[in-house]
Motif scaffolding. Structure first.
Motif, mmCIF file in Angstrom:
data_model
loop_
_atom_site.group_PDB
_atom_site.id
_atom_site.type_symbol
_atom_site.label_atom_id
_atom_site.label_comp_id
_atom_site.label_asym_id
_atom_site.label_seq_id
_atom_site.Cartn_x
_atom_site.Cartn_y
_atom_site.Cartn_z
ATOM 1 N N ALA A 6 0.878 -1.178 0.000
ATOM 2 C CA ALA A 6 0.000 0.000 0.000
ATOM 3 C C ALA A 6 0.909 1.220 0.000
ATOM 4 O O ALA A 6 1.856 1.305 0.790
ATOM 5 C CB ALA A 6 -0.891 0.006 1.226
ATOM 6 N N VAL A 7 0.652 2.157 -0.909
ATOM 7 C CA VAL A 7 1.462 3.373 -1.028
ATOM 8 C C VAL A 7 0.627 4.494 -0.414
ATOM 9 O O VAL A 7 -0.399 4.881 -0.965
ATOM 10 C CB VAL A 7 1.796 3.652 -2.505
ATOM 11 C CG1 VAL A 7 2.674 4.889 -2.628
ATOM 12 C CG2 VAL A 7 2.480 2.434 -3.138
ATOM 13 N N ALA A 8 1.047 4.976 0.764
ATOM 14 C CA ALA A 8 0.090 5.734 1.567
ATOM 15 C C ALA A 8 0.668 6.947 2.287
ATOM 16 O O ALA A 8 1.850 7.004 2.629
ATOM 17 C CB ALA A 8 -0.528 4.797 2.604
ATOM 18 N N VAL A 14 1.552 14.486 -2.058
ATOM 19 C CA VAL A 14 2.939 14.234 -1.653
ATOM 20 C C VAL A 14 3.684 13.258 -2.578
ATOM 21 O O VAL A 14 4.872 13.009 -2.391
ATOM 22 C CB VAL A 14 3.024 13.713 -0.187
ATOM 23 C CG1 VAL A 14 2.613 14.802 0.797
ATOM 24 C CG2 VAL A 14 2.193 12.451 -0.001
ATOM 25 N N GLY A 15 2.955 12.690 -3.553
ATOM 26 C CA GLY A 15 3.642 11.792 -4.485
ATOM 27 C C GLY A 15 3.235 10.329 -4.399
ATOM 28 O O GLY A 15 3.953 9.465 -4.910
ATOM 29 N N THR A 20 3.374 5.118 -6.976
ATOM 30 C CA THR A 20 2.718 3.864 -7.373
ATOM 31 C C THR A 20 2.940 3.595 -8.862
ATOM 32 O O THR A 20 3.326 2.480 -9.258
ATOM 33 C CB THR A 20 1.198 3.928 -7.102
ATOM 34 O OG1 THR A 20 0.991 4.320 -5.750
ATOM 35 C CG2 THR A 20 0.536 2.594 -7.369
ATOM 36 N N ALA A 21 2.713 4.627 -9.686
ATOM 37 C CA ALA A 21 2.838 4.464 -11.140
ATOM 38 C C ALA A 21 4.274 4.101 -11.522
ATOM 39 O O ALA A 21 4.506 3.188 -12.333
ATOM 40 C CB ALA A 21 2.420 5.754 -11.841
ATOM 41 N N ASP A 116 -2.568 2.364 -4.660
ATOM 42 C CA ASP A 116 -2.426 3.805 -4.471
ATOM 43 C C ASP A 116 -3.549 4.233 -3.520
ATOM 44 O O ASP A 116 -4.713 4.231 -3.888
ATOM 45 C CB ASP A 116 -2.563 4.494 -5.838
ATOM 46 C CG ASP A 116 -2.403 5.994 -5.766
ATOM 47 O OD1 ASP A 116 -1.868 6.497 -4.767
ATOM 48 O OD2 ASP A 116 -2.828 6.664 -6.743
ATOM 49 N N VAL A 117 -3.188 4.581 -2.288
ATOM 50 C CA VAL A 117 -4.195 4.863 -1.258
ATOM 51 C C VAL A 117 -4.547 6.357 -1.260
ATOM 52 O O VAL A 117 -3.680 7.203 -1.481
ATOM 53 C CB VAL A 117 -3.653 4.439 0.136
ATOM 54 C CG1 VAL A 117 -4.719 4.633 1.210
ATOM 55 C CG2 VAL A 117 -3.182 2.987 0.116
#
Ligand code: ADP
Ligand code: MG
Length: 233
Positions: A6-8, A14-15, A20-21, A116-117
């Motif tokens: 999880a990208v959080a 903030v990016g 994630t991409a 992508d959270v």
């Protein structure tokens, strides 16, 4: 079983989507089977960042029970698979985040799944933190951003999730990256992504840095992050 990240961060802008991409595209380039999911169901923009514009079926259709996860999965740049969201505000109200586990089950045979959270602290942003094997905390170096991101670390722990570490974005050469991460965030640094105008330009054309500007400083930094995450030098 796929390794799920999880990208959080509770802070917006903030990016998270950029990370994630780009991590997804670089992992796919190395030959891995990678799925990136737009878990930001109120402000979906991961699809657009990877060139998937106005997809006929989205994650929102799946969360509403109107489509299967496979029907909402598209092949993006470099072979990364993308589950995009719907950008229409009206879709948000009828999407039930509780259906997210079924999307993860569908893609459980992939090597990596990245979610992508969305920003904020809520049921819908908390769910991916507990479903993921590991959480990547993303923050810019500003104090407010770090404080908000710290809330995501706390929430992850309260929900029984695991923080892998921090990715500090938009850094300058003078940014004390490890001090910021281990200080406010109490997390090890996994990566430091420099301020780079190639990021904005690549998002505008819907391509990851790995194809749009493969030798840009941010592309190099994302490659180092991927090496750190996969343990490959
Ligand atoms: P979030 O998903 O956390 O809201 P985004 O990934 O959408 O954040 O990024 C927010 C803005 O910051 C975008 O306009 C993006 O182009 C820009 N940005 C992100 N990372 C960088 C970077 N390393 N250098 C320059 N601009 C960046
Ligand atoms: Mg985003």
């Amino acid at each position: 079983m796929a390794q799920v990240f999880a990208v959080a961060s509770a802070k917006g802008g903030v990016g998270k989507t950029t990370t994630t991409a780009n991590v997804g595209a670089i992992l796919a380039e190395t030959g891995a089977d990678v799925v990136v999911i737009d878990g930001d169901i109120s402000m979906a923009n991961l699809g657009a960042a990877l060139g998937i514009e106005s997809p006929p079926t989205t994650l929102h259709d799946v969360l509403r029970g109107d489509a299967t996860p496979s029907e909402a999965t598209y092949e993006g740049p470099g072979g990364v698979y993308v589950v995009p969201g719907d950008t229409a505000l009206s879709s948000y109200a009828s999407a039930d985040p509780a259906e997210l586990p079924s999307v993860l089950r569908t893609h459980s045979q992939a090597d990596y799944v990245l979610i992508d959270v969305g920003a904020g602290v809520s049921h819908e942003t908390g769910l991916p933190l507990s479903l993921a094997d590991e959480v990547l905390l993303v923050s810019t170096p500003e104090r407010d951003a770090l404080r908000d991101t710290e809330k995501t670390r706390q929430l992850t722990e309260e929900l029984g999730g695991t923080v892998a570490g921090a990715v500090i974005t938009r850094t300058e050469p003078s940014t004390p990256v490890s001090e910021l991460a281990t200080g406010t965030l109490a997390a090890p640094v996994l990566g430091s992504i420099p301020e780079d105008e190639a990021v904005r330009d690549s998002v505008a054309v819907g391509e990851p840095l790995s194809t749009y500007a493969p030798h840009s400083p941010a592309a190099e930094a994302y490659r180092e992050l991927v090496a750190e995450l996969t343990g490959v030098e």
